[in-house]
Design an enzyme around this catalytic site. Structure first.
Site, PDB file in Angstrom:
ATOM      1  N   ASP A  62       0.798  -1.197  -0.131  1.00 49.10           N
ATOM      2  CA  ASP A  62       0.008   0.031   0.057  1.00 49.10           C
ATOM      3  C   ASP A  62       0.783   1.074   0.048  1.00 49.10           C
ATOM      4  OD1 ASP A  62      -1.670   2.085   0.495  1.00 49.10           O
ATOM      5  OD2 ASP A  62      -2.967   1.078   2.247  1.00 49.10           O
ATOM      6  N   TYR A 153      -7.286  16.422  -5.771  1.00 52.01           N
ATOM      7  CA  TYR A 153      -6.727  15.381  -6.622  1.00 52.01           C
ATOM      8  C   TYR A 153      -5.765  16.119  -7.522  1.00 52.01           C
ATOM      9  CZ  TYR A 153      -6.233  11.949 -10.518  1.00 52.01           C
ATOM     10  OH  TYR A 153      -5.463  11.027 -11.021  1.00 52.01           O
ATOM     11  N   GLY A 154      -6.378  17.175  -8.073  1.00 49.31           N
ATOM     12  CA  GLY A 154      -5.385  17.606  -9.116  1.00 49.31           C
ATOM     13  C   GLY A 154      -4.164  18.621  -8.397  1.00 49.31           C
ATOM     14  N   LYS A 157      -1.629  16.009  -7.496  1.00 59.27           N
ATOM     15  CA  LYS A 157      -0.782  15.780  -8.713  1.00 59.27           C
ATOM     16  C   LYS A 157      -0.071  17.045  -9.018  1.00 59.27           C
ATOM     17  CE  LYS A 157      -1.932  11.254  -9.403  1.00 59.27           C
ATOM     18  NZ  LYS A 157      -0.756  10.255  -9.392  1.00 59.27           N
TER      19      LYS A 157
END
Length: 254
Positions: A62, A153-154, A157
């Protein structure tokens, strides 16, 4: 040296490789002569991937676990004695409107998308120095535009893409190249898998995204994998610090 021959007897780690882009990348590397350690959380799916090619080894791990980085690098080195490429493909994301912000969910995205690649880079650095190896991080075209409710999320990243450029400069003196590929909407099962969306909602989002892509379709793993291999290849010895968006023009839409 051709792109294909550059992978003969090289060793790669592909995280999050039990499905989608990660699986396709691992298989493509193996088919071109590399030996590949594939990591993921789903033991059954990992076993299926490992059975597809004799050059693939699997490790249940993980990426959110900070101890996993040492286990992953040790597994590759103990098996093959070298490391030429790390593909940081494992990712975490969840749609979150502002009123649903949750500490644990946000922390989980940071753990997988930022911390895990950082720790894997740290653990793999001595071996990558020996081979003058490469790292390819997998970002997202979401970081190129506003995409509520995918802000975290954006953002995580985008942080990985910034790390890509920073690592490229910091490690250039060691001959280690660091680049990133940032895919747009791809048929990978991520919406129902990583994102945890119900199947009907995922289908609706896929249809919406497909309609937004200027080139008229969602991407396939086959659209992304060749760029990962090119950026990771020793045949591209003078290319580093680049973030390549492969999205059919999706992030450019008005």
């Amino acid at each position: 040296m051709t792109q294909e021959s550059s992978w003969q007897d090289k060793v790669a780690i592909v995280t999050g490789g039990s499905s989608g882009i990660g699986e396709a990348t691992a298989l493509a590397l193996a088919e071109q002569g590399a030996r590949v350690l594939v990591t993921g959380r789903d033991a059954a799916r990992l076993a299926d991937v490992g059975a597809r090619h004799g050059a693939l080894a699997i490790l249940e791990a993980d990426s959110a676990d900070p101890d996993s980085a040492a286990r992953i690098v040790d597994a590759a080195l103990s098996r093959w004695g070298r490391l030429d490429l790390i593909v940081n493909n494992a990712g975490a994301g969840r749609p979150l409107p502002v009123e649903a912000y949750d500490v644990a969910v946000i922390a989980g995205m940071c753990a997988v998308n930022i911390t895990a690649p950082s720790l894997l880079m740290k653990q793999g650095l001595p071996a990558l120095r020996e081979t003058k190896g490469a790292v390819v991080n997998i970002g997202t075209a979401v970081s190129r535009t506003a995409a509520p409710p995918m802000a975290h999320y954006g953002a995580t990243k985008a942080a990985l893409e910034h790390l890509t450029r920073s690592w490229a400069i910091e490690l250039a003196g060691d001959g280690i190249r660091v680049n990133a590929v940032s895919p747009g909407p791809v048929k990978s099962g991520a919406l129902t898998g990583m994102m945890g969306l119900p199947a009907e909602m995922a289908r609706d989002i896929e249809a919406q995204e497909e309609a937004q892509v200027p080139l008229g379709r969602r991407g396939l793993a086959a659209d992304i994998v060749p760029w990962i291999l090119r950026l990771g290849s020793s045949g591209n010895a003078w290319l580093t610090g680049q973030v390549l968006t492969v999205d059919g023009g999706w992030a450019l839409r008005a």
